[in-house]
Design a protein around this motif. Structure first.
Motif, mmCIF file in Angstrom:
data_model
loop_
_atom_site.group_PDB
_atom_site.id
_atom_site.type_symbol
_atom_site.label_atom_id
_atom_site.label_comp_id
_atom_site.label_asym_id
_atom_site.label_seq_id
_atom_site.Cartn_x
_atom_site.Cartn_y
_atom_site.Cartn_z
ATOM 1 N N ALA A 183 0.839 -1.173 0.145
ATOM 2 C CA ALA A 183 0.054 0.095 -0.073
ATOM 3 C C ALA A 183 0.777 1.293 -0.005
ATOM 4 O O ALA A 183 1.696 1.273 0.717
ATOM 5 N N GLY A 184 0.469 2.005 -0.943
ATOM 6 C CA GLY A 184 1.334 3.480 -0.843
ATOM 7 C C GLY A 184 0.645 4.753 -0.562
ATOM 8 O O GLY A 184 -0.871 4.734 -0.282
ATOM 9 N N GLN A 185 1.520 5.689 -0.178
ATOM 10 C CA GLN A 185 0.652 6.963 0.181
ATOM 11 C C GLN A 185 0.658 7.802 -1.228
ATOM 12 O O GLN A 185 1.397 7.316 -2.161
ATOM 13 N N GLY A 186 -0.084 8.851 -1.073
ATOM 14 C CA GLY A 186 -0.210 9.679 -2.344
ATOM 15 C C GLY A 186 -1.470 9.100 -3.298
ATOM 16 O O GLY A 186 -1.687 8.148 -3.099
ATOM 17 N N ARG A 187 -1.994 10.148 -4.016
ATOM 18 C CA ARG A 187 -2.835 9.738 -5.041
ATOM 19 C C ARG A 187 -2.357 9.867 -6.503
ATOM 20 O O ARG A 187 -1.771 10.530 -6.740
ATOM 21 N N PHE A 188 -2.726 8.620 -7.285
ATOM 22 C CA PHE A 188 -2.514 8.608 -8.505
ATOM 23 C C PHE A 188 -3.413 9.389 -9.416
ATOM 24 O O PHE A 188 -4.718 9.231 -9.326
ATOM 25 N N SER A 189 -3.002 10.184 -10.399
ATOM 26 C CA SER A 189 -3.866 10.729 -11.442
ATOM 27 C C SER A 189 -2.905 11.137 -12.782
ATOM 28 O O SER A 189 -1.761 10.995 -12.704
ATOM 29 N N TYR A 190 -3.589 11.910 -13.616
ATOM 30 C CA TYR A 190 -2.913 12.097 -14.830
ATOM 31 C C TYR A 190 -1.754 12.880 -14.553
ATOM 32 O O TYR A 190 -0.542 12.853 -15.185
ATOM 33 N N SER A 191 -1.557 13.750 -13.403
ATOM 34 C CA SER A 191 -0.715 14.731 -13.030
ATOM 35 C C SER A 191 0.392 14.063 -12.032
ATOM 36 O O SER A 191 1.272 14.660 -11.748
ATOM 37 N N ASN A 192 0.140 12.955 -11.487
ATOM 38 C CA ASN A 192 1.029 12.061 -10.808
ATOM 39 C C ASN A 192 1.103 10.630 -11.144
ATOM 40 O O ASN A 192 0.695 9.912 -10.331
ATOM 41 N N VAL A 193 1.624 10.167 -12.199
ATOM 42 C CA VAL A 193 1.714 8.869 -12.667
ATOM 43 C C VAL A 193 2.983 8.318 -12.161
ATOM 44 O O VAL A 193 3.894 8.856 -11.480
ATOM 45 N N CYS A 194 3.329 7.029 -12.650
ATOM 46 C CA CYS A 194 4.498 6.377 -12.068
ATOM 47 C C CYS A 194 5.598 7.194 -12.380
ATOM 48 O O CYS A 194 6.670 7.223 -11.613
ATOM 49 N N ASN A 195 5.824 7.508 -13.519
ATOM 50 C CA ASN A 195 6.954 8.384 -14.110
ATOM 51 C C ASN A 195 7.498 9.636 -13.322
ATOM 52 O O ASN A 195 8.269 10.073 -12.969
ATOM 53 N N HIS A 196 6.296 10.240 -13.021
ATOM 54 C CA HIS A 196 6.364 11.360 -12.051
ATOM 55 C C HIS A 196 7.158 11.062 -10.600
ATOM 56 O O HIS A 196 7.844 11.642 -10.057
ATOM 57 N N TRP A 197 6.497 9.929 -10.233
ATOM 58 C CA TRP A 197 6.934 9.114 -9.000
ATOM 59 C C TRP A 197 8.465 9.096 -8.964
ATOM 60 O O TRP A 197 9.164 9.369 -7.806
ATOM 61 N N ALA A 198 8.965 8.464 -9.847
ATOM 62 C CA ALA A 198 10.389 8.101 -9.786
ATOM 63 C C ALA A 198 10.981 9.345 -10.396
ATOM 64 O O ALA A 198 12.389 9.708 -9.657
ATOM 65 N N ALA A 199 10.604 10.302 -10.805
ATOM 66 C CA ALA A 199 11.434 11.630 -11.052
ATOM 67 C C ALA A 199 11.478 12.481 -9.985
ATOM 68 O O ALA A 199 12.563 13.037 -9.458
ATOM 69 N N GLY A 200 10.341 12.281 -9.003
ATOM 70 C CA GLY A 200 9.972 12.898 -7.783
ATOM 71 C C GLY A 200 11.403 12.455 -6.656
ATOM 72 O O GLY A 200 12.089 13.141 -6.073
ATOM 73 N N LEU A 201 11.488 11.125 -6.839
ATOM 74 C CA LEU A 201 12.527 10.561 -5.947
ATOM 75 C C LEU A 201 13.959 10.942 -6.389
ATOM 76 O O LEU A 201 15.024 11.534 -5.674
#
Length: 245
Positions: A183-201
């Protein structure tokens, strides 16, 4: 002729607006963290599977500075593996899409455009072989990080797990290899996809990023090349692939 001119002007205006939005949302890096200036570095790998990207880290590094309860638990649980891949996605769509052949437009549209977003999950995969051997057909970028930058990446990654009784909440087997969903934190949407997540790290570790480009793995790879000076690893084009993108 007037119709074509209006169409051309509209397209030019749209392109200008997109460029302006791209530049406005771009995030600067932290030159005190990246690029690393000292001899001690920790290398992580950005892996693009074509439609999805993840990060590969050494398992033994998950208990260092910046790590918390989630990563320490995962380091113990996956102790048989030297490296681990971390990927984030929408809870229903990610778990239901092991390959592009399983792509469901209804789930995809719901994942991207549901008001308020959807729950996220993190997949952790144990890699029995080096990253290039595990993913011979993937685009892979090696990212050298300073100790301080890596600690910040670990802290952000650890905070991405939802805890139950102080431990990461496992949700069942992952999509490929020895893996689990959490289970993850945060909400997935068009403005927060998997690639945004990796880039954020990577941004937490000091790298500059451009979220508009980073929406798609190809854009993320280009962003890392243009703004961070990184290039993809060369590797074989054939062979067994752990994942099935």
């Amino acid at each position: 002729m007037k119709t074509l001119r209006r169409l051309a002007l509209a397209l030019a205006g749209l392109a200008a607006a997109l460029l302006a939005f791209t530049l406005w949302t771009a995030r600067a890096g932290d030159p005190s963290l990246y690029p690393p200036s000292g001899p001690d570095t920790e290398t992580v790998f950005l892996v693009s599977h074509g439609w999805h990207s993840g990060l590969v880290l050494r398992r033994e590094s998950l208990t260092g500075e910046g790590a918390g309860a989630a990563l320490r638990n995962i380091a113990t649980r996956f102790r048989a593996y030297d490296t681990l891949e971390f990927g984030w996605g929408e809870a229903r769509f990610y778990r239901a899409t092991p390959t592009l052949a399983a792509f469901d437009w209804r789930l995809a549209l719901s994942a991207l455009f549901r008001p308020g977003g959807n729950d996220g999950v993190i997949q952790v995969v144990g890699l029995a072989r080096p990253v290039r051997e595990s993913f011979p057909r993937a685009d892979i970028v090696a990212v050298p990080l300073s100790p301080a930058g890596f600690a910040r990446l670990l802290a952000r990654l650890d905070a991405g797990f939802r805890l139950t009784d102080g431990q990461p909440a496992a949700l069942g087997p992952g999509l490929y290899g020895p893996s689990l969903f959490y289970a993850g934190q945060g909400r997935f949407s068009y403005s927060n996809v998997c690639n945004h997540w990796a880039a954020g790290l990577l941004n937490a570790a000091g790298l500059p990023i451009t979220p508009v480009l980073d929406t798609h793995p190809a854009g993320l790879l280009a962003d890392l090349r243009w703004r961070a000076g990184l290039t993809s690893l060369a590797g074989p084009e054939a062979g067994p692939d752990l994942s099935k993108p």
